[in-house]
Design an enzyme around this catalytic site. Structure first.
Site, short mmCIF file in Angstrom:
data_model
loop_
_atom_site.label_atom_id
_atom_site.label_comp_id
_atom_site.label_asym_id
_atom_site.label_seq_id
_atom_site.Cartn_x
_atom_site.Cartn_y
_atom_site.Cartn_z
N CYS A 1 -15.72 -128.63 -22.55
CA CYS A 1 -16.95 -128.65 -23.35
C CYS A 1 -17.68 -129.99 -23.28
CB CYS A 1 -16.64 -128.32 -24.81
SG CYS A 1 -15.81 -126.74 -25.01
N CYS B 1 -17.17 -120.06 -36.78
CA CYS B 1 -17.06 -120.30 -35.33
C CYS B 1 -18.43 -120.47 -34.70
CB CYS B 1 -16.41 -119.09 -34.65
SG CYS B 1 -14.83 -118.59 -35.35
N HIS C 1 -23.43 -122.77 -28.16
CA HIS C 1 -22.51 -123.60 -27.37
C HIS C 1 -22.34 -123.04 -25.95
CE1 HIS C 1 -19.39 -126.27 -26.27
NE2 HIS C 1 -18.36 -125.65 -26.82
N1 COA Z 1 -21.51 -117.08 -35.86
C1 COA Z 1 -22.32 -116.25 -36.53
N2 COA Z 1 -22.55 -114.96 -36.15
C2 COA Z 1 -21.92 -114.54 -35.05
C3 COA Z 1 -21.08 -115.36 -34.29
C4 COA Z 1 -20.87 -116.67 -34.74
N3 COA Z 1 -20.06 -117.47 -34.07
N4 COA Z 1 -20.61 -114.67 -33.25
C5 COA Z 1 -21.17 -113.45 -33.31
N5 COA Z 1 -21.96 -113.38 -34.39
C6 COA Z 1 -22.66 -112.21 -34.86
C7 COA Z 1 -23.40 -111.54 -33.74
O1 COA Z 1 -24.76 -111.96 -33.69
C8 COA Z 1 -23.29 -110.08 -34.14
O2 COA Z 1 -24.25 -109.83 -35.15
P1 COA Z 1 -25.06 -108.43 -35.18
O3 COA Z 1 -23.97 -107.39 -35.36
O4 COA Z 1 -25.96 -108.59 -36.35
O5 COA Z 1 -25.73 -108.35 -33.87
C9 COA Z 1 -21.93 -109.98 -34.82
O6 COA Z 1 -21.65 -111.30 -35.29
C10 COA Z 1 -20.83 -109.50 -33.90
O7 COA Z 1 -20.95 -110.21 -32.68
P2 COA Z 1 -19.93 -110.10 -31.50
O8 COA Z 1 -20.52 -110.78 -30.33
O9 COA Z 1 -19.50 -108.67 -31.35
O10 COA Z 1 -18.72 -110.96 -32.04
P3 COA Z 1 -17.31 -111.10 -31.41
O11 COA Z 1 -16.32 -110.62 -32.41
O12 COA Z 1 -17.26 -110.51 -30.04
O13 COA Z 1 -17.16 -112.69 -31.24
C11 COA Z 1 -16.31 -114.74 -32.12
C12 COA Z 1 -17.21 -113.51 -32.38
C13 COA Z 1 -16.46 -115.67 -33.30
C14 COA Z 1 -14.85 -114.28 -31.96
C15 COA Z 1 -16.78 -115.43 -30.80
O14 COA Z 1 -18.14 -115.79 -30.93
C16 COA Z 1 -15.96 -116.68 -30.51
O15 COA Z 1 -14.82 -116.60 -30.03
N6 COA Z 1 -16.52 -117.87 -30.76
C17 COA Z 1 -15.84 -119.12 -30.42
C18 COA Z 1 -16.14 -119.53 -28.98
C19 COA Z 1 -15.29 -120.70 -28.56
O16 COA Z 1 -14.09 -120.70 -28.68
N7 COA Z 1 -15.94 -121.72 -28.00
C20 COA Z 1 -15.27 -122.92 -27.53
C21 COA Z 1 -15.09 -123.87 -28.65
S1 COA Z 1 -14.20 -125.31 -28.20
#
Ligand code: COA
Length: 389
Positions: free
Chosen positions: A84, A210, A336
């Protein structure tokens, strides 16, 4: 003494994009070059960050591809990969190159696509992201990045009594800031209840703790400081860039909350800039998860160890608070796209220090710091930028 200056900045909106990487990157690079008033034949070198395209898009030699698309073919191009912290590392090398006189004008930036637009779903992308953790000791256990930062945050909760409500307050603040950033992935407001009621991803993190998977690009034009006034873009001084590393496995780190690489990178950057933490007016920090922001402001010495938990809940880190943190919305709300995140922080510092950040402008901002983590917090790059007198 300034080491270099940023004279142009640009970024694409962060969110979902189905454009090829070269087109997405052009959405950041061309505005940055236009801002600087620099044409393609004036760019001496291209420092570029992308972490994942080898796995996500089967594309491993991107720098010349992107350069050619921008009309920059022929100049030295270099791709950086540092999880990152990828484009922060590219930025550091560009600063060193212009400072040492190797080049006068460098284009620096990053691009990444991490959303299902790549054809990869959340499970697949989570597995790819996990390749930045330790291959022998962590990947076989099934540790994911939400899991890595959940473990660090659990330790903070254990040591200092940090609560889930205090973590949620970080997300609420950053979503509020993101509303004022037209390039942010998420513009909507959130409440502590919204965060706590969202599904648990890795205890103590709920979905709203997240950062999302995002696509996006960012770019800046870095020039030798003595040339800074000859460009169209209002110059902002780069006065310190600290870059340190730590053991990758969590079990081998000497410190688990405010990590040693973050403390060392910050103290290097402050020493180069000739400042102390108390001189910092605002910070863009690596809030991939809410707990990461709490630990980052402690590592940067902006608050005492253990006091980070109160900062958002008490209003200190809001854009109109005593110590604004992540006025851009941070990774949490701005998004991100891994390889683009580091230079996106530099874009925000540039806009803030020019007084051009609109509704999210930090009042009287003259010294800003960016903090960008890579992997299991094993790499940290801290950059200090200052408004020119
Ligand atoms: N914050 C707020 N809303 C979020 C979100 C987040 N991080 N991620 C997704 N959403 C929302 C989407 O817009 C969607 O909304 P909608 O239903 O109104 O369209 C809903 O939540 C579901 O989204 P989806 O993409 O199906 O979520 P997901 O369960 O597949 O993934 C996480 C969600 C949090 C698991 C994923 O974003 C994640 O793993 N994030 C961390 C990434 C990471 O590790 N980065 C490196 C860091 S070092």
């Amino acid at each position: 003494m300034p080491r270099a200056a940023v004279v142009g900045a640009g970024m694409s909106p962060f969110g979902h994009h189905d454009a090829p990487l070269e087109e997405l990157f052009a959405d950041a690079a061309l505005p940055a070059m236009d801002d600087a008033g620099v044409s393609a034949d004036e760019v001496d070198a291209f420092y570029f960050g992308n972490a994942l395209a080898g796995q996500t898009e089967n594309d491993t030699h991107l720098a010349p591809t992107l350069a050619t698309h921008l009309g920059l073919q022929g100049i030295p191009c270099q791709r950086f990969e540092d999880a990152c912290a990828t484009s922060s590392n590219a930025f550091k090398h560009a600063v060193q190159a212009v400072e040492s006189g190797i080049h006068d004008v460098a284009l620096v930036g990053g691009v990444e696509r991490c959303t299902p637009e790549t054809g990869l779903d959340t499970d697949a992308m989570t597995r790819i992201f996990a390749s930045a953790s330790h291959r022998r000791y962590e990947q076989p256990t099934g540790l994911t990045f939400p899991g890595v930062f959940a473990l660090l945050t659990k330790r903070h909760m254990h040591e200092y009594g940090t609560t889930e409500e205090e973590l949620a307050a970080v997300a609420v603040k950053n979503h509020q800031h993101g509303q004022y950033n037209p390039n942010a992935h998420f513009g909507q407001d959130a409440t502590v209840e919204d965060v706590l009621e969202s599904p648990v991803v890795a205890d103590p993190f709920h979905l709203m703790d997240c950062c999302p998977f995002s696509d996006g690009a960012s770019a800046v034009v870095v020039v030798a400081d003595d040339l800074a006034e000859s460009f169209r873009g209002d110059p902002v001084a780069v006065t310190g860039v600290g870059h340190r590393t730590d053991a990758v496995p969590l079990a081998d780190k000497t410190a688990i909350t405010a990590t040693q690489s973050a403390r060392d990178a910050a103290s290097d950057a402050y020493a180069q800039a000739g400042i102390e933490a108390a001189d910092v007016d605002f910070a863009e920090v690596h809030d991939c998860f809410t707990g990461a922001e709490v630990m980052a402001i402690e590592a940067l010495d902006l608050v005492e160890d253990g006091a980070g938990r109160h900062a958002a809940a008490e209003g200190t880190t809001y854009v109109d608070g005593e110590l604004p943190v992540n006025p851009s919305g941070g990774l949490k709300a701005k998004g991100h796209p891994i390889g683009a995140t580091g230079t996106a922080q530099i874009v925000e510092l540039t806009e803030q220090l020019r007084g051009a950040a609109g509704k999210r402008q930090v009042e009287d901002a003259s010294t800003g710091v960016a903090h960008n983590l890579g992997g299991d917090a094993a790499t940290t790059v801290v950059t200090v930028m200052e408004a020119r007198a």
